[in-house]
Design a protein around this motif. Structure first.
Motif, PDB file in Angstrom:
ATOM      1  N   ILE A 152       0.849  -1.205   0.000  1.00 53.64           N
ATOM      2  CA  ILE A 152       0.000   0.000   0.000  1.00 53.64           C
ATOM      3  C   ILE A 152       0.883   1.253   0.000  1.00 53.64           C
ATOM      4  N   GLY A 153       1.899   1.262   0.879  1.00 54.99           N
ATOM      5  CA  GLY A 153       2.802   2.413   0.972  1.00 54.99           C
ATOM      6  C   GLY A 153       3.590   2.648  -0.300  1.00 54.99           C
ATOM      7  N   GLY A 154       4.046   1.575  -0.935  1.00 48.23           N
ATOM      8  CA  GLY A 154       4.809   1.695  -2.178  1.00 48.23           C
ATOM      9  C   GLY A 154       3.980   2.259  -3.302  1.00 48.23           C
ATOM     10  N   LEU A 155       2.723   1.817  -3.390  1.00 47.33           N
ATOM     11  CA  LEU A 155       1.812   2.323  -4.440  1.00 47.33           C
ATOM     12  C   LEU A 155       1.470   3.794  -4.204  1.00 47.33           C
ATOM     13  N   VAL A 156       1.246   4.139  -2.941  1.00 45.15           N
ATOM     14  CA  VAL A 156       0.885   5.522  -2.607  1.00 45.15           C
ATOM     15  C   VAL A 156       2.074   6.470  -2.792  1.00 45.15           C
ATOM     16  N   SER A 157       3.268   6.042  -2.335  1.00 47.38           N
ATOM     17  CA  SER A 157       4.448   6.919  -2.390  1.00 47.38           C
ATOM     18  C   SER A 157       5.159   6.890  -3.745  1.00 47.38           C
ATOM     19  N   GLY A 158       4.960   5.810  -4.508  1.00 45.43           N
ATOM     20  CA  GLY A 158       5.652   5.664  -5.792  1.00 45.43           C
ATOM     21  C   GLY A 158       7.068   5.148  -5.658  1.00 45.43           C
ATOM     22  N   SER A 159       7.432   4.605  -4.493  1.00 44.07           N
ATOM     23  CA  SER A 159       8.795   4.127  -4.262  1.00 44.07           C
ATOM     24  C   SER A 159       8.986   2.697  -4.762  1.00 44.07           C
ATOM     25  N   LEU A 160       9.892   2.549  -5.751  1.00 41.32           N
ATOM     26  CA  LEU A 160      10.207   1.213  -6.259  1.00 41.32           C
ATOM     27  C   LEU A 160      10.957   0.401  -5.203  1.00 41.32           C
ATOM     28  N   ALA A 161      11.839   1.070  -4.433  1.00 42.85           N
ATOM     29  CA  ALA A 161      12.593   0.376  -3.386  1.00 42.85           C
ATOM     30  C   ALA A 161      11.645  -0.207  -2.344  1.00 42.85           C
TER      31      ALA A 161
END
Length: 312
Positions: free
Chosen positions: A44-53
């Motif tokens: 969820i956090g990766g999708l919201v923030s756009g962070s690939l890492a």
């Protein structure tokens, strides 16, 4: 008449072993629940923030959940008793789990490398605050899981595979946290794919050795700790033994190493005499080579190949 004699070291402390298995299972179950929660939060956090890492860390965490589930199932299966249809029981279950888990580490690593290279060419702004907080949660969760199963990882290949998954993920989360801080305070967004690439390369480094070890066990290769020629010479020095041939040495799992061999005797000895020689071989194999299951076929004047290694 040729007799096939099987000897093995008797096991002790069954209640202690059973209790230890229960603790391993409990610790794995706790780690599964923790990692499932971390994975969901990171996706969820990766999708919201756009962070690939962060997404790569989530993917690695998801592979952790799968690997821990496999390890847990293998741990449960390994406790099942042998039967007429399964004479070794499920003793290989944990080795198979280690093989599957290490192979998934390599697959995940390749996927992450491809994604990281693509992101280098198409950089993206990242919501760093979310990355920082979620990586801290992941570090705490994985750190606790690592501590839970570290002790068992030293003696069990299955637990080592689970431990490596968790340890690499904790380190990956530390890298993501550093990256999040750099992005927040210095706007260094290229650090995101760079960290992803480093995580992936580390996965390859950690997974390869375990993949090699588990493959050797599954292929019935001679354990690295046992030199075939040395044990042949040692047994040949025993009184009444003429030669040792048709030797097979393999590792069943972490606890069991098996030796199978044909022994040509100088005389047509009685079974009672053979029993005494067998006891000597058993003690020698265990004390000097760590072999705890010995399977010997005694022979006298039999016309067969006397080569040490013969493919049956």
């Amino acid at each position: 008449m040729v007799f096939l004699i099987m000897a093995h070291q008797h096991q002790h402390g069954h209640s202690h072993t059973h209790h230890h298995h229960d603790l391993k299972g409990r610790n794995l179950l706790i780690s599964i629940i923790l990692n499932a929660f971390i994975t969901l939060a990171q996706v969820i956090g990766g999708l919201v923030s756009g962070s690939l890492a962060l997404l790569s860390d989530a993917l690695h965490n998801f592979s952790d959940v799968l690997s821990l589930v496999i390890s847990y199932m293998a741990n449960v299966l390994s406790k099942r008793k042998a039967s007429a249809k399964k004479t070794f029981g499920y003793k290989r279950a944990e080795v198979i789990a280690a093989f599957v888990n290490s192979a998934t580490l390599m697959v995940v690593a390749v996927f992450l490398i491809i994604e990281a290279v693509e992101r280098f060419y198409h950089p993206k702004d990242i919501g760093s605050d979310l990355v920082i907080w979620l990586s801290i949660i992941a570090i705490l969760g994985n750190g606790f899981s690592v501590l839970l199963i570290k002790k068992d990882s030293d003696v069990n290949m299955n637990m080592k595979s689970a431990y490596l998954h968790l340890l690499t993920d904790m380190m990956a989360s530390v890298a993501v946290l550093i990256g999040g801080l750099l992005m927040k305070f210095y706007q260094v967004f290229w650090i995101d794919p760079l960290l992803t690439l480093l995580i992936a390369l580390y996965l390859v480094y950690m997974g390869y050795d375990l993949l090699k070890q588990s493959t050797k066990v599954l292929m019935l290769f001679t354990p690295k700790s046992v030199a075939v020629n040395d044990i042949v010479v040692a047994i040949s020095n025993i009184s009444l033994v003429k030669n040792v041939h048709h030797v097979h040495i393999w590792q069943l799992n972490e606890e069991e190493v098996h030796l199978e061999a044909h022994i040509d005797f100088l005389q047509d000895i009685r079974l009672s005499e053979f029993d005494r020689v067998l006891e000597q071989i058993e003690k020698l194999a265990y004390d000097e080579f760590g072999i705890n299951h010995v399977n010997i076929q005694p022979e006298f004047g039999k016309c067969d190949s006397k080569q040490i290694i013969v493919q049956d």
